[in-house]
Design a protein around this motif. Structure first.
Motif, PDB file in Angstrom:
ATOM      1  N   SER A 152       0.770  -1.024   0.036  1.00  0.00           N
ATOM      2  CA  SER A 152       0.005   0.063  -0.010  1.00  0.00           C
ATOM      3  C   SER A 152       0.745   1.588  -0.048  1.00  0.00           C
ATOM      4  O   SER A 152       2.062   1.160   0.206  1.00  0.00           O
ATOM      5  N   LEU A 153       0.325   2.428  -0.499  1.00  0.00           N
ATOM      6  CA  LEU A 153       0.916   3.604  -0.194  1.00  0.00           C
ATOM      7  C   LEU A 153       1.340   3.936   1.119  1.00  0.00           C
ATOM      8  O   LEU A 153       2.573   4.291   1.391  1.00  0.00           O
ATOM      9  N   ALA A 154       0.831   3.504   2.143  1.00  0.00           N
ATOM     10  CA  ALA A 154       1.171   3.574   3.516  1.00  0.00           C
ATOM     11  C   ALA A 154       2.572   2.959   3.837  1.00  0.00           C
ATOM     12  O   ALA A 154       3.369   3.254   4.450  1.00  0.00           O
ATOM     13  N   GLU A 155       2.468   1.498   3.572  1.00  0.00           N
ATOM     14  CA  GLU A 155       3.652   0.666   3.707  1.00  0.00           C
ATOM     15  C   GLU A 155       4.815   1.274   2.874  1.00  0.00           C
ATOM     16  O   GLU A 155       6.105   1.202   3.126  1.00  0.00           O
ATOM     17  N   ILE A 156       4.779   1.749   1.696  1.00  0.00           N
ATOM     18  CA  ILE A 156       5.717   2.136   0.929  1.00  0.00           C
ATOM     19  C   ILE A 156       6.310   3.487   1.457  1.00  0.00           C
ATOM     20  O   ILE A 156       7.597   3.654   2.027  1.00  0.00           O
TER      21      ILE A 156
END
Length: 369
Positions: free
Chosen positions: A197-201
């Motif tokens: 996800s964007l948050a994980e990246i």
């Protein structure tokens, strides 16, 4: 009006009038863009003042939620946001060196602002057509304050690392005492290839910049995301750079429209880009990179001069209302040109056979060799 501007208007007018578009989107008129802004604004919405409140505050909240960061600062341009992020790294670490790919955006497209305005010095991380590996970062012969990773690396074909490679290079930078900054102008469409996800990246990095007009179709603007300390620093330096404008609600509303309507479609564009790229490789002498594409954008090469290809595309658009691919540039190989292909909404209406037929139709517009 300059000749270059007149040509640009001619191309945009031709593209706007096309019934079929393979690469890119039909540009909206000013009236259409105003209608989009109106649809995003509630009747009682008040404007922002000096980047506080209103649509700007809502946009910062939405981006912080998407990226999973503590805070976000809106910026009028990504160039400004990147300068502030790199300066912060220098002041925090005491190192004015920045690890940059020689084909990264700050070097190719920002007129050396990091050096001229920020007093920073670039350390080349790799000459390979990709972001650096962990081994390359570990082997740098000078310490760096910030490692900048452009995701995707646009000027080699919108190339991304694998998730494991990204994690490893971040760890290598941290082991050397460097901060990690993500040039995520096109981070929105990178989740499919990276599988996270964007948050994980964004969670891997110390700071992340995202654009609101690249991929999302906004007017302009960017955001710098990270810790509360970073964002407080960013707001101070945004003011010093002249970026704290009186009102920016039109740009913020356009960005919110992009997050609402375009962001959910990007994964579909990425998937269809693989179909388009495969179909284009069937054209005589065509090559695409990367294969398959990592995002919804990729590079295409054809064995013809750029002027001939641009003329053929414009003629096809003006006379048959069909847009193939524009923006051709000659390469170092004589008689071979390259262009960027952007698969968006209009291209999803075309299957592989239609893409191949469109390519053949385009090539027939070229002068006989």
């Amino acid at each position: 009006m300059t000749d270059a501007y007149a040509q640009r208007v001619r191309r945009l007018t031709a593209l706007r009038g096309c019934d079929t578009v393979l690469s890119g989107v039909r540009p909206d008129s000013v009236a259409e863009q105003l209608a989009t802004l109106s649809a995003m604004a509630t009747d009682d919405a008040l404007p922002d003042y000096y980047a506080e409140g209103g649509a700007v505050a809502e946009l910062e909240r939405r981006v912080a939620e998407l990226l999973g960061t503590e805070a976000v600062a809106f910026f009028p341009s990504g160039t400004m946001a990147q300068q502030v992020a790199m300066r912060y790294g220098a002041e925090l670490t005491g190192r004015t060196t920045v690890g940059l790919h020689p084909l990264s955006h700050p070097i190719l497209h920002e007129r050396d602002a990091y050096a001229v305005l920020g007093g920073l010095r670039a350390i080349s991380t790799t000459d390979a057509p990709r972001n650096p590996t962990a081994e390359e970062v570990a082997a740098l012969d000078e310490p760096i304050g910030t490692l900048l990773l452009e995701l995707p690396l646009r000027d080699v074909g919108f190339v991304l690392p694998s998730w494991d490679e990204l994690v490893a290079v971040v760890e290598a930078a941290r082991a050397r005492g460097a901060r990690v900054h993500l040039d995520g102008a096109r981070l929105w469409e990178s989740t499919a290839h990276l599988g996270h996800s964007l948050a994980e990246i964004a969670g891997l990095a110390d700071s992340t910049y995202v654009s609101f007009y690249k991929s999302l179709g906004g007017h302009s603007g960017a955001a710098l995301a990270g810790s509360a300390e970073l964002v407080a620093y960013a707001r101070a330096w945004r003011h010093r750079h002249g970026g704290t404008l009186f009102q920016q609600w039109p740009v913020a509303l356009a960005a919110l429209a992009g997050l609402t309507h375009e962001l959910p479609r990007l994964a579909g564009y990425v998937a269809h880009a693989r179909t388009v790229a495969t179909a284009l490789t069937g054209l005589p002498g065509a090559r695409v990179f990367p294969a398959p594409p990592h995002t919804h954008q990729f590079r295409l090469w054809l064995p013809h001069p750029a002027d001939a290809l641009n003329d053929a595309n414009l003629a096809l658009a003006e006379q048959e209302k069909v847009w193939f691919v524009g923006g051709w540039r000659d390469t170092e190989v004589p008689g071979v040109a390259t262009a960027e292909v952007t698969v968006a909404g209009p291209a999803t209406e075309l299957d592989a056979g239609q893409v191949a037929a469109l390519g053949e139709r385009f090539l027939r517009r070229l002068p006989a060799s």
